[in-house]
Design an enzyme around this catalytic site. Sequence first.
Site, PDB file in Angstrom:
ATOM      1  N   HIS A 160       0.828  -1.229   0.000  1.00 30.21           N
ATOM      2  CA  HIS A 160       0.000   0.000   0.000  1.00 30.21           C
ATOM      3  C   HIS A 160       0.855   1.270   0.000  1.00 30.21           C
ATOM      4  O   HIS A 160       0.320   2.366  -0.183  1.00 30.21           O
ATOM      5  CB  HIS A 160      -0.945   0.030   1.205  1.00 30.21           C
ATOM      6  CG  HIS A 160      -1.955  -1.060   1.217  1.00 30.21           C
ATOM      7  ND1 HIS A 160      -2.836  -1.265   0.178  1.00 30.21           N
ATOM      8  CD2 HIS A 160      -2.216  -2.042   2.133  1.00 30.21           C
ATOM      9  CE1 HIS A 160      -3.607  -2.315   0.460  1.00 30.21           C
ATOM     10  NE2 HIS A 160      -3.244  -2.810   1.633  1.00 30.21           N
ATOM     11  N   ASP A 196      -2.280 -10.606  -2.820  1.00 33.45           N
ATOM     12  CA  ASP A 196      -2.908 -10.214  -1.554  1.00 33.45           C
ATOM     13  C   ASP A 196      -4.381  -9.877  -1.810  1.00 33.45           C
ATOM     14  O   ASP A 196      -4.750  -9.429  -2.897  1.00 33.45           O
ATOM     15  CB  ASP A 196      -2.174  -8.992  -0.983  1.00 33.45           C
ATOM     16  CG  ASP A 196      -2.655  -8.602   0.408  1.00 33.45           C
ATOM     17  OD1 ASP A 196      -2.014  -9.033   1.382  1.00 33.45           O
ATOM     18  OD2 ASP A 196      -3.666  -7.873   0.528  1.00 33.45           O
ATOM     19  N   HIS A 198      -6.040  -7.419  -0.748  1.00 31.93           N
ATOM     20  CA  HIS A 198      -6.237  -5.975  -0.960  1.00 31.93           C
ATOM     21  C   HIS A 198      -5.451  -5.498  -2.176  1.00 31.93           C
ATOM     22  O   HIS A 198      -4.333  -5.973  -2.426  1.00 31.93           O
ATOM     23  CB  HIS A 198      -5.782  -5.200   0.286  1.00 31.93           C
ATOM     24  CG  HIS A 198      -6.484  -5.610   1.541  1.00 31.93           C
ATOM     25  ND1 HIS A 198      -5.955  -6.557   2.396  1.00 31.93           N
ATOM     26  CD2 HIS A 198      -7.666  -5.226   2.060  1.00 31.93           C
ATOM     27  CE1 HIS A 198      -6.793  -6.729   3.415  1.00 31.93           C
ATOM     28  NE2 HIS A 198      -7.835  -5.928   3.239  1.00 31.93           N
ATOM     29  N   ASP A 285      -4.495 -13.262   2.914  1.00 27.67           N
ATOM     30  CA  ASP A 285      -5.756 -12.778   3.503  1.00 27.67           C
ATOM     31  C   ASP A 285      -6.943 -13.054   2.588  1.00 27.67           C
ATOM     32  O   ASP A 285      -8.066 -12.636   2.873  1.00 27.67           O
ATOM     33  CB  ASP A 285      -5.676 -11.296   3.893  1.00 27.67           C
ATOM     34  CG  ASP A 285      -4.919 -10.441   2.902  1.00 27.67           C
ATOM     35  OD1 ASP A 285      -4.576 -10.931   1.804  1.00 27.67           O
ATOM     36  OD2 ASP A 285      -4.661  -9.262   3.229  1.00 27.67           O
TER      37      ASP A 285
HETATM   38  C1  FKS Z   1     -10.039  -0.318   9.610  1.00 25.36           C
HETATM   39  C2  FKS Z   1      -9.864  -1.286   8.431  1.00 25.36           C
HETATM   40  C3  FKS Z   1      -8.602  -0.990   7.709  1.00 25.36           C
HETATM   41  C4  FKS Z   1      -6.857  -2.001   6.491  1.00 25.36           C
HETATM   42  C5  FKS Z   1      -6.463  -3.218   5.737  1.00 25.36           C
HETATM   43  C6  FKS Z   1      -4.994  -3.204   5.410  1.00 25.36           C
HETATM   44  C7  FKS Z   1      -4.594  -4.426   4.642  1.00 25.36           C
HETATM   45  C8  FKS Z   1      -3.084  -4.550   4.519  1.00 25.36           C
HETATM   46  C9  FKS Z   1      -2.625  -5.631   3.575  1.00 25.36           C
HETATM   47  C10 FKS Z   1      -1.096  -5.716   3.603  1.00 25.36           C
HETATM   48  F1  FKS Z   1      -0.664  -6.632   2.766  1.00 25.36           F
HETATM   49  F2  FKS Z   1      -0.564  -4.569   3.264  1.00 25.36           F
HETATM   50  F3  FKS Z   1      -0.664  -6.055   4.792  1.00 25.36           F
HETATM   51  N1  FKS Z   1      -8.197  -2.127   6.984  1.00 25.36           N
HETATM   52  N2  FKS Z   1      -9.595  -0.921  10.813  1.00 25.36           N
HETATM   53  O1  FKS Z   1      -3.127  -6.887   3.940  1.00 25.36           O
HETATM   54  O2  FKS Z   1      -3.048  -5.377   2.262  1.00 25.36           O
HETATM   55 ZN    ZN Z   2      -4.135  -7.491   2.377  1.00 25.42          ZN
END
Ligand code: FKS
Ligand code: ZN
Length: 343
Positions: A160, A196, A198, A285
Amino acid sequence: MKTVFSPLHAGHSGQMELVAGAIVPGFEKPSRAEIIKARIENQKLGEILAPEIHDLTAAKRVHTADYIDFLPTVWPQWEAAGKTGSAIPFAWPTRGLRGDVRPQTIEALLGYYSFDGGASFVKGTWDAIKSSYDVALTAAELIKAGERAAFALCRPPGHHAGAAFMGGYCFINNAAVAAQWFRDQGAKRVAVLDVDYHHGNGTQEIFYDRPDIQVINLHGDPLTEYPFFLGHADERGSSAGEGFNLNYPMPFGTSWEKWNEALEDACQKLAAYAPDVVVVSLGVDTFEKDPISHFKLTSADYPRIGARIAKLGLPTLFVMEGGYAVDEIGVNAVGVLTGFEGR
Ligand code: FKS
Ligand code: ZN
């Protein structure tokens, strides 16, 4: 395959995040990396090496110098301002505000250099960020030295993080650093395959106008999933980079069959690009029991991902990203790697 791992990740611990209106302990916690490391040992994946220490030159090839120079100053500035909890950004220069004037206090700078409150600092955070960067570069060096594959057990994650911002648990974009480093070492073309859950908005932003680094993302549709504001299918790269960015957004509830169709298409596009090396942003994830995600992959699916990537027949650097079902994170992440090795 060999793994690179640093115990310094563990200093990035106790950070807090906002969930449903409550401040709770962060999902991105040290046990994630420790459980993956234990599984590597248990499965005898291969040697686990400590990282070599690197200067920040390679980080400044994908991030702005001012952003990279800011990161080690965060905790000292925060402490000097008399603050004791996690340093969490909370105000951003969004539409209608001035994003072009660099402010002066630590609270303001945290907002200036982030896109959300998801990347926060505690005392050991900078040392962990630096170790994660060293882990990625050391693993990349193993590939350059002739290894078919290597695993960078990075923590914190990176995808990110953009050229001048942190967010979503990420500070330095380890996968982007490694991809650029391969280019600087003579690779003609590099592909980044981000599996991933996300969207890797940072990686996309960094390479968006570049034809020499192909970026492919499989992820939750940003209409309904974090990071919300990037990752649509019509984002295909700009100017010379047109056609070298590929997005596969998928809806909540996506399970192996549909996800695998996207992976297959992605791998065909990747093979057609014929890169010298592949960097995999490895998040697990997508797992059905992940506490913050909405895909339905099972533990049996992860070795299949590894096997498909192996079929590309290319030197492959795996860089750890997300995955929050800690009980199964070792089985799932190492499952990809053993699947890659054909076992
Ligand atoms: C509020 C929800 C926020 C954020 C999710 C972040 C995901 C991070 C990821 C990484 F690979 F970067 F670690 N949610 N509490 O899994 O993409
Ligand atoms: Zn993620």
